[in-house]
Design a protein around this motif. Sequence first.
Motif, PDB file in Angstrom:
ATOM      1  N   ASP A  51       0.839  -1.208   0.000  1.00  0.00           N
ATOM      2  CA  ASP A  51       0.000   0.000   0.000  1.00  0.00           C
ATOM      3  C   ASP A  51       0.869   1.252   0.000  1.00  0.00           C
ATOM      4  O   ASP A  51       0.593   2.212  -0.720  1.00  0.00           O
ATOM      5  CB  ASP A  51      -0.923   0.007   1.221  1.00  0.00           C
ATOM      6  N   GLY A  52       1.928   1.238   0.814  1.00  0.00           N
ATOM      7  CA  GLY A  52       2.829   2.384   0.870  1.00  0.00           C
ATOM      8  C   GLY A  52       3.531   2.610  -0.461  1.00  0.00           C
ATOM      9  O   GLY A  52       3.678   3.748  -0.919  1.00  0.00           O
ATOM     10  N   PHE A  53       3.936   1.524  -1.102  1.00  0.00           N
ATOM     11  CA  PHE A  53       4.590   1.622  -2.402  1.00  0.00           C
ATOM     12  C   PHE A  53       3.644   2.251  -3.418  1.00  0.00           C
ATOM     13  O   PHE A  53       4.025   3.161  -4.165  1.00  0.00           O
ATOM     14  CB  PHE A  53       5.038   0.247  -2.887  1.00  0.00           C
ATOM     15  N   HIS A  54       2.409   1.771  -3.443  1.00  0.00           N
ATOM     16  CA  HIS A  54       1.443   2.300  -4.409  1.00  0.00           C
ATOM     17  C   HIS A  54       1.156   3.781  -4.152  1.00  0.00           C
ATOM     18  O   HIS A  54       1.030   4.562  -5.095  1.00  0.00           O
ATOM     19  CB  HIS A  54       0.154   1.482  -4.389  1.00  0.00           C
ATOM     20  N   ALA A  55       1.083   4.164  -2.886  1.00  0.00           N
ATOM     21  CA  ALA A  55       0.845   5.572  -2.564  1.00  0.00           C
ATOM     22  C   ALA A  55       2.020   6.434  -3.020  1.00  0.00           C
ATOM     23  O   ALA A  55       1.822   7.504  -3.609  1.00  0.00           O
ATOM     24  CB  ALA A  55       0.616   5.726  -1.064  1.00  0.00           C
ATOM     25  N   ARG A  56       3.259   5.960  -2.764  1.00  0.00           N
ATOM     26  CA  ARG A  56       4.435   6.729  -3.202  1.00  0.00           C
ATOM     27  C   ARG A  56       4.508   6.796  -4.721  1.00  0.00           C
ATOM     28  O   ARG A  56       4.863   7.831  -5.290  1.00  0.00           O
ATOM     29  CB  ARG A  56       5.711   6.099  -2.625  1.00  0.00           C
ATOM     30  N   ARG A  57       4.167   5.689  -5.379  1.00  0.00           N
ATOM     31  CA  ARG A  57       4.198   5.664  -6.840  1.00  0.00           C
ATOM     32  C   ARG A  57       3.192   6.663  -7.410  1.00  0.00           C
ATOM     33  O   ARG A  57       3.504   7.416  -8.332  1.00  0.00           O
ATOM     34  CB  ARG A  57       3.893   4.258  -7.356  1.00  0.00           C
ATOM     35  N   GLU A  58       1.996   6.687  -6.828  1.00  0.00           N
ATOM     36  CA  GLU A  58       0.977   7.627  -7.314  1.00  0.00           C
ATOM     37  C   GLU A  58       1.402   9.068  -7.070  1.00  0.00           C
ATOM     38  O   GLU A  58       1.201   9.932  -7.926  1.00  0.00           O
ATOM     39  CB  GLU A  58      -0.370   7.342  -6.645  1.00  0.00           C
ATOM     40  N   ALA A  59       2.002   9.333  -5.920  1.00  0.00           N
ATOM     41  CA  ALA A  59       2.471  10.696  -5.639  1.00  0.00           C
ATOM     42  C   ALA A  59       3.555  11.089  -6.642  1.00  0.00           C
ATOM     43  O   ALA A  59       3.574  12.220  -7.139  1.00  0.00           O
ATOM     44  CB  ALA A  59       3.014  10.775  -4.215  1.00  0.00           C
TER      45      ALA A  59
END
Length: 108
Positions: free
Chosen positions: A73-81
């Motif tokens: 989840d953290g990876f996906h959030a950072r990727r989206e940012a």
Amino acid sequence: MSRREWARKLMHRAPDSPRYGTPEWEALPDGPEKVAAVVRAAECWFLDGEQAPVRLHREINDLRAAYLAGESDGFHARREAWRNGWSRPELLAAEIEAEWREWVGGVA
């Protein structure tokens, strides 16, 4: 006869014996009910110890899965940012400017 079979036979002789260590158990006279409660407690402790590695393995796998889900989840959030930053050049330019100022010690 195995340990488990012996214990089962003994416990069936006194199925209503109170739990080991309780005041009701302490009040019992020495006899089959008191012994059955001790054997029942010993079997529970033994079986609990037998199952401990299985439970521990299951708990470790559950914790690992939860950790990886959080990491994902953290990876996906950072990727989206990061993607959003690239889609908005003014944010990217401001970030690069701030990093440059920090790198050169605030001198522009």
